[in-house]
Design a protein around this motif. Structure first.
Motif: not given
Lengths: 268, 261, 311, 241
Positions: D33, D39, D41, D49, D53, D155, D157, D187, D189, D191, D202, D216
């Motif tokens: 990443m 990004l 998911l 998933k 995480v 980051l 999530i 950044s 992530l 989901i 994304c 991906q």
């Protein structure tokens, strides 16, 4: 928007009853109409009168004064019992519920084994080992009550541990103790409060039961349960001797259960 | 007209001031038609659906208007008469297939329950019908599913079972309240296909309640848009999506992220 | 089958655990049984000899082993105060306590379940509210006080039975049962109130669940939904509670036996506690413990029948 | 080429419940990443998933492979805004908690930062003294975002952050996240099970099925030319429906 509320009768009546009983116990600390232990041969089985509102017992002691004294003792033992049960129950339940694992397994097995035992039986065993008396009864019942509190707290911790707010606290960098006692514990209070109330009632009934059997509060301390067992002999001739201590126990338990009912109604 | 709802109002009386959750709801449903009711939470879509299914019977609730089915007003008819329609002519499926099934009863018993209530079929006949409807909702190995309990099935399977138990008497109307919201997208697509198929094969009219406009667009012939208890807009699906009259409808459509492939 | 086997093994382990705890508690805490048997004036030699004879010089685990093997083969030790085998003391009292427990349990089940269903079905109506108030009051009456009231009312005023006039089952079974009815009522009353309340709450909780709505949507009437759908689900917590009640009555019989002057297990337990007659106390406690554990085992099995998710 | 913020190499995780066989949950997960990207998911329930995480956050014990995280204290926002905020604490208290734990702030500094953050996520000051139950779902999700950003993580999530919300609220939260990403150089992530949402949010996407990353790449490319049959199925489910 205003929510229409019916008057919460449970709460009102419960508070009044509990208030009266607590007041009775508090007053007995500084004042009783007579010395609860003073015998007076002239007043043996004296009937209900202005001087003796509940009459006198087989030794001519004033029943009202003894009821006040007994209420105080019963409340004291019940409070102590619930305090022991809650404090240790919270500690045990919090650690086992939060950490889980082998320790939890073992402790909970033991807990279940103890919990399976009716609390009065467990208390009897402990009293038979430690001897009777006010403080021993308190310890015995307190120990007997730990498993049920531990179980409730553990279940709450198990449930909360999986919730996202705990994960979020962990991500903030909060340590386990902080998560347990600052983040999770306050969320168990509502459940804990109702079980404390129920526990308190069970403690009152258990104490009265043990004193009734003669292994609870010991003379010269007056006790409602013991008065009842003494009164049984004179049931036909002087029913009021048994009636008043019994009535106070009922009002005490009723007041508390209505109060707890009322509180749970409020929080809905 | 199969079903006609006229000026339906639903009021709650559990607070000091009565609260209206549905205002002047009107709806007509033809045989074989699929009508969608779209709205966000609090729009009154589920309340309207429950009222039509005859499932809003709380004492602290007032309903007025007319719900005409086959010329009979379901709002005012006797309870026993209402019950004779429920599960027989009008069925309903719900959002959570797990909690909507009784956890302690076998699938078979739950699927054929309507038969037990509304018909005099023998045990064997009921079994045959149940197996055949389980086949219709594309459940593999229906004989073994018949003897299972809800917790032994996946979410998609449970919703198929719910559909089977609602469709076993081939009702004229199926009310589906967010039937795919709790499911994964691929399963969701299968269930929508199944509803389309049942609508074609059995001519069952469907009242489809959803918050998901893209689902409503693919499944329904007509749609009603609701907000805070009011019907804002209604019309053919194309009309609503291509030329929405209300700003709110436009907003709803625009809120769906576009997928330009 | 595997589930039953697993539960059975757990039950045996729990029994051993409980008996071990009780044994250790009574072996460690009360002090030296040899000393208490001989009195403080005994010489050291005499004490040692008795200790050797009673096996007190063996390691704890070995003593436990000997004791538990003896326990299950019928040798439960000798009473300090009566110098007779504990087994004989317990055995002929057992039917009395069992009768008391079973009879009151049957009363509880027979009254509380219909009443619980009735109140839940008529939720919010006058009958429900009246029963709620009655329940609260009855729950607050301790069984020994209701026992006293029953004695006063049925015994002394209406003369339906002779207070204190217990008739042993060895003399006349009908008279025995007739006498036992009243203590059983005293035991059952508060438990009935609790069970009614629990079943009502449980049914009301169930009535809010989604599957109930599904059941109505199929055209079920109120009875169909109550008996065909909700009752089985609502009974799940009630079963646990009834199991606990059964254990509770057995223990609570100690008090009620005192009120009604019944020479049952509770009576011996009580006298033994005040006489510090530990072998008797120990044996009764372990038996009651085993009773409770076996009840729990049965509750687990019953669960499995009622709730398919447990399988 | 921008910096890599997260690198996962051949990650395998296992899960064992008592009396059951060990389950292989994440299988050979490998991805990178980049700093500043969002990004996606994508996977359905049971795809692994959530476990992935947890593994990234160090909450999975039984694992093999390498996770290289070039960011300190990644933070998370959750799907259910009802369970992600402690119901017994006021919003103001909650927002200060990360700073309290970190230490080194006076009460005034903490409160000032909390108020600033509320403003950033578009909430009024008066919410400071509210309990979570007094807020709507959308407001709660804004609070969650604020809470996650208090420690200024690099980051973030986001676990299905919009799927429990009404569509119009969904759009608002997505716009907020995009705005904050620009402002704070985050950044993310992201989901989601919703391919439309991923398309809007994304830059690149990972498709997960049964514990494996089956495909991906850049979102447009994956959506236009799906290579794996599962990706095709997912896209079909969205476009035909």
């Amino acid at each position: 928007m205003t929510i229409k509320k019916k008057p919460n009768y449970n709460f009102i009546i419960g508070s009044i009853l509990t208030g009266l009983i607590v007041a009775l116990a508090l007053v007995s600390l500084v004042y009783t109409p007579y010395d609860p232990d003073a015998m007076d041969a002239a007043n043996k089985f004296a009937g209900i009168s202005l001087k003796h509102p509940m009459g006198c017992d087989n030794f001519g002691r004033d029943i009202f004064s003894r009821v006040m004294e007994g209420t105080k003792n019963t409340l004291f033992v019940a409070l102590g019992t619930v305090a022991i049960g809650t404090v240790f129950g919270i500690l045990l339940g919090a650690f086992t519920g939060y950490f889980g694992g082998i320790l939890d397994e073992i402790l909970m097995r033991i807990n279940d084994a103890i919990f399976a035992f009716p609390s009065i039986l467990l208390a009897l065993v402990i009293v038979s080992l430690l001897g009777s008396g006010k403080y021993n009864v308190m310890i015995a019942l307190g120990i007997a009550f730990i498993p049920s509190f531990a179980r409730i707290v553990r279940a709450e911790f198990l449930k909360n541990r999986e919730l996202d707010y705990v994960k979020s606290a962990r991500l903030m960098g909060a340590g386990s103790l902080r998560i347990m006692f600052v983040h999770i514990l306050p969320n168990t209070f509502s459940v804990l409060a109702s079980s404390v109330m129920i526990g308190f009632n069970n403690a009152v009934l258990a104490e009265a039961g043990m004193s009734f059997l003669g292994i609870g509060v010991q003379p010269p301390d007056a006790s409602l349960g013991r008065m009842l067992s003494e009164a049984q002999t004179y049931l036909f001739s002087t029913p009021s001797y048994a009636f008043f201590p019994g009535l106070v126990i009922i009002l005490m338990v009723l007041g508390f259960s209505l109060l707890s009912e009322g509180i749970s109604q409020k929080s809905v | 007209m199969l079903l006609e709802v006229k000026d339906l109002n639903i009021e709650f009386h559990d607070h000091l001031t009565p609260e209206t959750v549905v205002y002047d709801f009107n709806l007509s449903l033809k045989e074989g038609e699929i009508v969608g009711i779209v709205g966000e939470s609090g729009s009154g879509k589920t309340m309207s659906a429950l009222a039509i299914a005859g499932l809003l019977n709380r004492k602290d609730m007032k309903k007025s208007g007319e719900i005409l089915f086959d010329g009979k007003d379901l709002l005012t008819c006797k309870r026993s008469e209402l019950r004779s329609y429920q599960g027989n002519d009008i069925s309903m499926i719900f959002q959570e297939p797990m909690t909507s099934l009784n956890p302690v009863k076998k699938i078979g018993a739950q699927v054929e329950e309507s038969l037990k209530i509304h018909t005099n079929l023998t045990k064997e006949e009921r079994y045959q019908k149940a197996i055949s409807i389980l086949n219709d909702v594309e459940i593999k190995d229906p004989e073994s599913v018949y003897h299972k309990y809800p917790h032994q099935l996946s979410g998609g399977m449970r919703q198929r079972v719910m559909i089977a138990s609602a469709m076993i008497l081939e009702p004229k109307i199926l009310i589906a309240d967010e039937p795919t919201t709790a499911l994964d997208v691929t399963i969701q697509a299968q269930i929508i296909k199944l509803l389309k198929k049942l609508n074609k094969q059995k001519k069952t009219s469907i009242l489809f309640i959803s918050h998901d406009l893209s689902l409503v667009r693919t499944l329904c012939h007509r749609a009603i848009v609701m907000k805070q208890g009011y019907i804002l807009e209604e019309g053919n699906i194309e009309e609503i999506f291509e030329h929405p009259k209300e700003a709110y409808t436009k907003q709803l459509i625009e809120a769906i992220p576009a997928l330009e492939l | 089958m595997r589930y039953i086997g697993k539960k059975f093994v757990t039950m045996l382990i729990t029994i051993l655990l409980v008996s071990f705890f009780v044994f250790v508690a009574f072996a460690v805490i009360p002090g030296d049984p040899a000393l208490s048997k001989l009195g403080t004036e005994a010489t050291y030699e005499k004490l040692e000899a008795l200790r050797e004879e009673m096996g007190l010089n063996e390691p704890l685990l070995k003593r436990y082993g000997t004791w538990i093997v003896g326990f299950f083969t019928g040798d439960m030790g000798t009473s300090y105060s009566y110098d007779m085998p504990v087994k004989d003391m317990i055995l002929d009292k057992l039917p009395i306590t069992i009768t008391l427990t079973v009879m009151s349990f049957l009363m509880i089940v027979a009254v509380s379940i219909p009443l619980g269903i009735y109140t839940a079905k008529h939720q919010g109506k006058a009958a429900d509210k009246t029963i709620f108030v009655l329940n609260q009051i009855v729950m607050a009456i301790p069984p020994f006080f209701s026992g006293i009231l029953i004695t006063l009312l049925f015994g002394l005023v209406f003369k339906l039975f002779t207070p204190g006039g217990f008739v042993s089952y060895t003399k006349s079974i009908p008279d025995f049962l007739a006498y036992m009815v009243f203590p059983c009522i005293a035991v059952a009353l508060p438990k009935i109130a609790m069970t009614v309340k629990l079943l009502r709450t449980s049914l009301v909780d169930e009535s809010k669940k989604d599957y109930v709505r599904t059941a109505y949507s199929k055209g079920n009437d109120k009875n169909g939904v109550f008996f065909g759908h909700m009752l089985k689900n609502a009974m799940i917590p009630v079963i646990t509670f009834l199991g606990m009640i059964l254990a509770d009555i057995a223990a609570g019989s100690i008090i009620i036996e005192q009120v009604f002057n019944i020479p049952g297990l509770g009576r011996i337990l009580l006298t033994s506690i005040s006489n510090r007659d530990y072998p008797v106390v120990q044996a009764i406690i372990v038996w009651l413990g085993i009773f409770v554990i076996v009840i729990n085992f049965c509750v687990d099995l019953l669960y499995k029948v009622v709730d398919p998710r447990m399988r | 080429m921008s910096d890599v913020i997260l690198e996962v190499n051949q990650l395998n995780t296992y899960y064992k419940e008592r009396g059951e066989k060990k389950k292989h949950v994440c299988k050979n997960i490998t991805f990178q990443m980049e700093q500043g990207e969002i990004l996606g998911l994508v996977g359905e329930s049971g795809s692994g998933k959530t476990t992935l995480v947890k593994a990234l956050l160090g909450m999975v014990k039984d694992k093999e492979g390498a996770i290289k995280l070039n960011a300190k204290m990644p933070q998370m926002i959750f799907q259910d805004p009802y369970s992600s905020l402690n119901p017994s604490k006021k919003i103001g208290w909650l927002l200060q908690e990360p700073l309290r734990i970190k230490g080194g702030f006076t009460k005034e500094e903490r409160e000032k930062k909390a108020y600033e953050m509320l403003k950033k996520v578009g909430l009024n000051d008066n919410i400071f003294n509210h309990y979570p139950r007094q807020l709507s779902g959308g407001q709660r999700q804004r609070v969650s975002i604020a809470l996650a950003l208090m420690l200024e993580p690099e980051l973030l999530i986001a676990d299905e952050p919009v799927s429990a919300l009404d569509v119009t609220i969904q759009a608002q939260i997505m716009d907020l996240l995009l705005k904050l990403k620009e402002e704070m150089g985050l950044s993310i992530l992201f989901i989601s099970h919703d391919l439309r949402v991923v398309y809007k949010m994304c830059d690149r996407v990972l498709i997960m099925e049964d514990g494996e990353i089956v495909e991906q790449g850049k979102v447009e490319e994956v959506y236009k030319n799906p290579a794996h049959p599962y990706t095709k199925m997912l896209l079909e489910a969205v476009t035909t429906v």
